[in-house]
Design an enzyme around this catalytic site. Structure first.
Site, PDB file in Angstrom:
ATOM      1  N   LYS A 229      -2.743   5.915  -4.341  1.00 11.46           N
ATOM      2  CA  LYS A 229      -3.818   6.858  -4.019  1.00 11.46           C
ATOM      3  C   LYS A 229      -3.651   8.192  -4.756  1.00 11.46           C
ATOM      4  CE  LYS A 229      -3.610   4.919   0.651  1.00 11.46           C
ATOM      5  NZ  LYS A 229      -2.199   4.462   0.620  1.00 11.46           N
TER       6      LYS A 229
ATOM      7  N   TYR B  41       3.298   9.886  -0.785  1.00  8.37           N
ATOM      8  CA  TYR B  41       4.410   9.334  -0.021  1.00  8.37           C
ATOM      9  C   TYR B  41       5.759   9.562  -0.707  1.00  8.37           C
ATOM     10  CZ  TYR B  41       0.632   6.631   2.242  1.00  8.37           C
ATOM     11  OH  TYR B  41      -0.514   6.228   2.876  1.00  8.37           O
TER      12      TYR B  41
ATOM     13  N   HIS C 204      -7.531   9.760  -1.835  1.00 11.87           N
ATOM     14  CA  HIS C 204      -6.796   9.740  -0.566  1.00 11.87           C
ATOM     15  C   HIS C 204      -7.567  10.400   0.587  1.00 11.87           C
ATOM     16  CE1 HIS C 204      -2.346   9.525   0.923  1.00 11.87           C
ATOM     17  NE2 HIS C 204      -3.186   9.261   1.903  1.00 11.87           N
TER      18      HIS C 204
ATOM     19  N   ASP D 176       0.839  -1.199   0.000  1.00  9.00           N
ATOM     20  CA  ASP D 176       0.000   0.000   0.000  1.00  9.00           C
ATOM     21  C   ASP D 176       0.870   1.244   0.000  1.00  9.00           C
ATOM     22  OD1 ASP D 176      -2.962   1.078   0.781  1.00  9.00           O
ATOM     23  OD2 ASP D 176      -1.425   2.238   1.830  1.00  9.00           O
TER      24      ASP D 176
END
Length: 275
Positions: A75, A50, A108, A45
């Site tokens: 996401k 990120y 998200h 994930d």
């Protein structure tokens, strides 16, 4: 080690335990995801936010594991929800991941102040129909957001990934998801270390009774609740330990005692505050 999988609303299946890479240093991501894959994880994930999709992609490519044995989630970030931006964003994520499609693509956050989460969901339906995401879902969405997007499009999210741990169980969200057949994914399943969850009496007692760690007890509590979880660690021993939660079961009394720890103790921001 056989990891159970759950069936989503669209008929696809998802491994119940995955490996999360939130706040994993991009320079370390390939090594850490490689460790996770070697430990037996097949569900990864990540998210555009990120900044480590490339590292995830390199680890997947180097693993030699067949694509159909892997489950990859990423996401859509808040500033890409408007207009056709989601269509460009998924292409960029796929390029960074080195994949032709992801198994699950999520909005998200609803980012309500932007007023674009319905558009984002409509575009995710297009992305799914184009074959770039096998399943689509949301993250951090409240019941009102879910009902609105489902009513407008006729498409119910496959999952809602929310902050969920014993001190913060979001029963309003989980009940709404259950009513719609939406699977709940728990991010921060161990409370992100922001409160002494692993020192709580019911957790410590269950760990002693079963000869496992307190973290394994909490993860097992999630599993028995039917949650999908993403324990995160950068340490190989703990990465393996977090996956080793299928050799014991909590009693109903142990499960209930941990459930009773709910006190509305969020460790993050409310979805209305993240825009």
């Amino acid at each position: 080690m056989a990891i159970p999988s759950l069936t989503l609303t669209d008929g696809h299946r998802i491994p119940q335990v995955g490996f999360g890479v939130f706040r994993v240093d991009p320079d370390q991501t390939e090594r850490i995801v490689t460790d996770a894959l070697e430990a037996g994880y097949r569900h990864i994930d990540t998210a555009a936010l990120y900044g480590n999709e490339e590292g995830v992609g390199r680890a997947l490519a180097a693993s030699g594991i067949a694509r159909d044995e892997l489950f990859v989630t990423t996401k859509l970030w808040n500033d890409r929800q408007a207009g056709d931006e989601p269509l460009a964003a998924i292409d960029e994520s796929l390029e960074r991941l080195g994949l032709e499609s992801v198994d699950l693509y999520l909005v998200h956050w609803p980012a309500p102040a932007r007023g674009t989460y319905l558009n984002a969901w409509e575009k995710l339906v297009e992305i799914r129909d184009a074959g770039k995401a096998r399943s689509i879902g949301v993250s951090n969405h409240l019941p009102e957001h879910i009902r609105e997007i489902a009513a407008a499009t006729g498409v119910t999210p496959a999952v809602d990934q929310i902050e969920l741990h014993p001190a913060y169980q979001q029963r309003d969200v989980t009940d709404a998801c259950a009513a719609l057949g939406i699977r709940v994914e728990a991010w921060g399943p161990l409370g992100q270390g922001k409160y002494p969850l692993l020192e709580e009496t019911p957790v410590v007692a269950a760990a002693a009774a079963h000869g496992v760690s307190p973290a394994q007890v909490v993860l097992r509590w999630h599993i028995q609740q039917g949650h999908i979880v993403f324990p995160k660690s950068t340490h190989p021993d703990r990465i393996r330990e977090n996956l080793d939660v299928f050799g014991f079961a909590l009693t109903s009394a142990e499960q209930d005692a941990i459930t009773a720890l709910d006190r509305g103790g969020s460790v993050s921001k409310h979805p209305s505050e993240v825009n």
